[in-house]
Write a protein that holds these residues in place. Structure first.
Motif, PDB file in Angstrom:
ATOM      1  N   THR A 158       0.949  -1.453   0.479  1.00 23.25           N
ATOM      2  CA  THR A 158       0.395   0.317  -0.079  1.00 23.25           C
ATOM      3  C   THR A 158       1.255   0.770  -0.210  1.00 23.25           C
ATOM      4  O   THR A 158       1.482   1.056   1.007  1.00 23.25           O
ATOM      5  N   THR A 159       0.701   2.106  -0.617  1.00 23.24           N
ATOM      6  CA  THR A 159       1.024   3.413  -0.814  1.00 23.24           C
ATOM      7  C   THR A 159       0.719   4.604  -1.366  1.00 23.24           C
ATOM      8  O   THR A 159      -0.204   3.960  -2.099  1.00 23.24           O
ATOM      9  N   GLU A 167      -4.992   5.624  -5.131  1.00 21.08           N
ATOM     10  CA  GLU A 167      -4.002   3.854  -4.437  1.00 21.08           C
ATOM     11  C   GLU A 167      -3.776   3.746  -3.621  1.00 21.08           C
ATOM     12  O   GLU A 167      -3.682   2.101  -3.289  1.00 21.08           O
ATOM     13  N   GLN A 168      -4.009   4.181  -2.505  1.00 23.50           N
ATOM     14  CA  GLN A 168      -3.849   3.159  -1.043  1.00 23.50           C
ATOM     15  C   GLN A 168      -5.079   2.485  -0.512  1.00 23.50           C
ATOM     16  O   GLN A 168      -5.102   1.754  -0.330  1.00 23.50           O
ATOM     17  N   GLN A 169      -6.482   3.016  -0.975  1.00 23.60           N
ATOM     18  CA  GLN A 169      -7.139   2.762  -1.294  1.00 23.60           C
ATOM     19  C   GLN A 169      -7.438   1.130  -1.745  1.00 23.60           C
ATOM     20  O   GLN A 169      -7.311   0.508  -1.445  1.00 23.60           O
ATOM     21  N   ALA A 170      -7.098   1.562  -3.231  1.00 19.05           N
ATOM     22  CA  ALA A 170      -7.083  -0.349  -4.435  1.00 19.05           C
ATOM     23  C   ALA A 170      -5.581  -0.552  -3.942  1.00 19.05           C
ATOM     24  O   ALA A 170      -5.924  -2.212  -3.484  1.00 19.05           O
ATOM     25  N   GLY A 171      -4.508  -0.290  -2.617  1.00 21.91           N
ATOM     26  CA  GLY A 171      -3.489  -1.229  -2.230  1.00 21.91           C
ATOM     27  C   GLY A 171      -4.816  -2.219  -0.931  1.00 21.91           C
ATOM     28  O   GLY A 171      -4.389  -3.124  -0.745  1.00 21.91           O
ATOM     29  N   VAL A 172      -5.276  -1.714  -0.116  1.00 20.49           N
ATOM     30  CA  VAL A 172      -5.898  -1.850   0.662  1.00 20.49           C
ATOM     31  C   VAL A 172      -6.814  -3.061   0.779  1.00 20.49           C
ATOM     32  O   VAL A 172      -6.875  -4.539   1.208  1.00 20.49           O
ATOM     33  N   GLU A 173      -7.690  -2.818  -0.329  1.00 20.71           N
ATOM     34  CA  GLU A 173      -8.830  -3.425  -0.957  1.00 20.71           C
ATOM     35  C   GLU A 173      -8.060  -5.109  -1.196  1.00 20.71           C
ATOM     36  O   GLU A 173      -8.967  -5.762  -1.334  1.00 20.71           O
ATOM     37  N   GLU A 174      -6.361  -4.368  -2.480  1.00 19.74           N
ATOM     38  CA  GLU A 174      -6.184  -6.249  -2.971  1.00 19.74           C
ATOM     39  C   GLU A 174      -5.308  -6.657  -1.363  1.00 19.74           C
ATOM     40  O   GLU A 174      -5.965  -7.793  -1.895  1.00 19.74           O
ATOM     41  N   ASN A 175      -5.071  -6.348  -0.796  1.00 12.82           N
ATOM     42  CA  ASN A 175      -4.481  -6.942   0.394  1.00 12.82           C
ATOM     43  C   ASN A 175      -6.057  -7.893   1.493  1.00 12.82           C
ATOM     44  O   ASN A 175      -6.035  -9.343   1.548  1.00 12.82           O
ATOM     45  N   PHE A 205       6.755   7.172   4.855  1.00 12.88           N
ATOM     46  CA  PHE A 205       6.832   8.135   3.660  1.00 12.88           C
ATOM     47  C   PHE A 205       6.062   7.502   2.837  1.00 12.88           C
ATOM     48  O   PHE A 205       6.048   8.786   2.031  1.00 12.88           O
ATOM     49  N   THR A 206       5.452   6.763   2.008  1.00  4.05           N
ATOM     50  CA  THR A 206       4.865   6.559   1.108  1.00  4.05           C
ATOM     51  C   THR A 206       3.259   6.219   1.679  1.00  4.05           C
ATOM     52  O   THR A 206       2.567   6.062   0.964  1.00  4.05           O
ATOM     53  N   VAL A 207       3.041   6.510   2.980  1.00  3.18           N
ATOM     54  CA  VAL A 207       1.794   5.756   3.565  1.00  3.18           C
ATOM     55  C   VAL A 207       1.291   7.606   4.501  1.00  3.18           C
ATOM     56  O   VAL A 207       1.643   7.481   5.654  1.00  3.18           O
TER      57      VAL A 207
END
Length: 444
Positions: A158-159, A167-175, A205-207
């Protein structure tokens, strides 16, 4: 359930250190059933494999890796000069991950899984990124693990580095999606339970705080742990102090992201308070010696203070024999006090990570432990005993010693051969890699 006996082995365990010569190992299904001399007489109905005194150890685990980097070796793409770590991320790795698609990720996962097993790994804990191919990417990696027969874990980094909150939301959703896929597959029971899920994040630093809040909900909803880079470079620390006025792990702790399943990679510049927080929450720090040297980020002088220390490669293959050697030699070069036994224990701790996440027993040659085994050809020129097994790895054993690998009771690699033809996979991977590099050059 049929039983298999590995007859006439030298059984060796890294932690607690143990060596037993001329014994047999009985395996029933996916667990060890018995260990001792003369088991073929005790279990006359069992299948027997003569091992000719080979060294048999609990499976070796790479505790932090990036299978998405599998097609980067010898990369021929236009990489701008990288005078520091952040420019290395932006000019190389963040271009590579943006260029990944379904095909290149699958082949990257395949070749990395094969090379992990050839190197003696029974399991790899992966940390994945592909910003232009998020949904479904972790399933593609799982397919590669299952095809080769490698155990492991994976998660999505997630980043916000390409698309902010969305983009963070998409990463969390994939997890979350992947963790639920694993839960569903376990309930069905039609496939071996070889792959588990972490909840992934790139680095603090990217979250953003909004991202950490979403990660907290994901950890709670899935009952998984966080897998994150932290303090790999001083920039991560200064960014956290400047933007949030907090140390890195203090910030994670405020979002309930530290627990006994937490895996923090690198941690070179963690504060004393951060280390205390990680230890108090019984989390793991994964040291990646060769990657740190390659990226010139410095040396982690805090290794002696870490309660749960494990070893990883951060994408530089999966040769954990080599990684342990580098970890030990670099530590000595830096004036550190530890000896090979400390790094053998850190290598063994990868199995402790598996135990917490698979809710099963890993890492010992005892009845009831998972039948994940690394089997080596090793004619020792000196006595091989519990007190010096770590020294034999530091100064003798290597990936070239690996003869066979058993995962979940199945010989996935035997007498230095896979059960399938590897060459067509590598031939196709070379074509896929060339296309991947072309896509990198087309990116801004």
């Amino acid at each position: 359930m049929s039983m298999l006996i590995l007859k006439n082995v030298t059984a060796a365990q890294l932690y607690p250190a143990m060596v037993m010569e001329n014994v047999d190992i009985a395996i029933e299904g996916d667990v060890l059933h018995d260990i001792g001399p003369g088991l073929s007489q005790r279990y006359p109905q069992a299948d027997v494999k003569e091992m000719h005194g080979r060294l048999v150890m609990p499976g070796i685990v790479c505790s932090h890796n990036h299978f998405y980097s599998g097609l980067s070796r010898g990369i021929q793409a236009n990489i701008a000069p990288c005078p520091d770590f952040i420019s290395t991320l932006k000019n190389l790795w963040w271009k590579l991950d943006r260029a990944l698609d379904e095909e290149s990720l699958y082949y990257s996962g395949l070749v990395c899984s094969m090379e992990a097993i050839r190197s003696g790994c029974t399991a790899v804990i992966d940390h994945h990124a592909s910003p232009n191919y998020i949904a479904g990417s972790l399933s593609q990696l799982r397919n590669a693990f299952l095809k080769v027969g490698l155990r492991g874990m994976t998660c999505f980094e997630t980043t916000d580095r390409n698309g902010g909150l969305k983009e963070q939301q998409a990463g969390v959703e994939e997890n979350i999606r992947f963790a639920r896929e694993i839960d569903s597959a376990r309930e069905k029971g039609s496939e071996p339970w070889l792959v588990e899920a972490h909840i992934g994040a790139h680095a603090p630093f990217t979250v953003s705080d909004e991202g950490l809040s979403m990660l907290r909900e994901a950890v709670k909803a899935t009952d998984r742990g966080l897998h994150i880079h932290a303090a790999e470079d001083r920039y991560d620390v200064s960014h956290s102090h400047h933007h949030y006025g907090k140390d890195l792990l203090e910030r994670l702790a405020e979002y309930d992201l530290l627990n006994s399943k937490t895996l923090v990679a690198h941690g070179l510049y963690l504060s004393e308070n951060d280390i205390r927080l990680l230890n108090d929450h019984d989390g793991f720090l994964v040291h990646n010696a060769r990657s740190n040297m390659n990226n010139q980020v410095g040396y982690n002088h805090h290794l002696t203070q870490i309660r749960n220390l494990a070893l990883g490669t951060d994408g530089i293959g999966s040769d954990m024999f080599e990684e342990m050697k580098f970890a030990f030699f670099k530590h000595r070069d830096a004036g550190g006090p530890l000896w090979p036994d400390s790094f053998a224990r850190a290598l063994s701790n990868g199995n402790a990570l598996l135990s917490r996440n698979f809710h099963a027993k890993f890492g010992r040659l005892e009845a009831g432990y998972k039948a994940d085994l690394t089997i080596c050809d090793y004619a020792s020129p000196t006595p091989l005993i519990a007190e010096n097994i770590a020294g034999h790895i530091a100064f003798g054993l290597g990936a070239s010693s690996v003869n066979s690998v058993m995962v979940n009771g199945v010989m996935v690699y035997e007498d230095r051969q896979f059960t399938f033809d590897c060459e067509p996979i590598f031939a196709e991977a070379r074509k896929v890699a060339a296309r991947l590099w072309q896509r990198m050059d087309a990116l801004n």
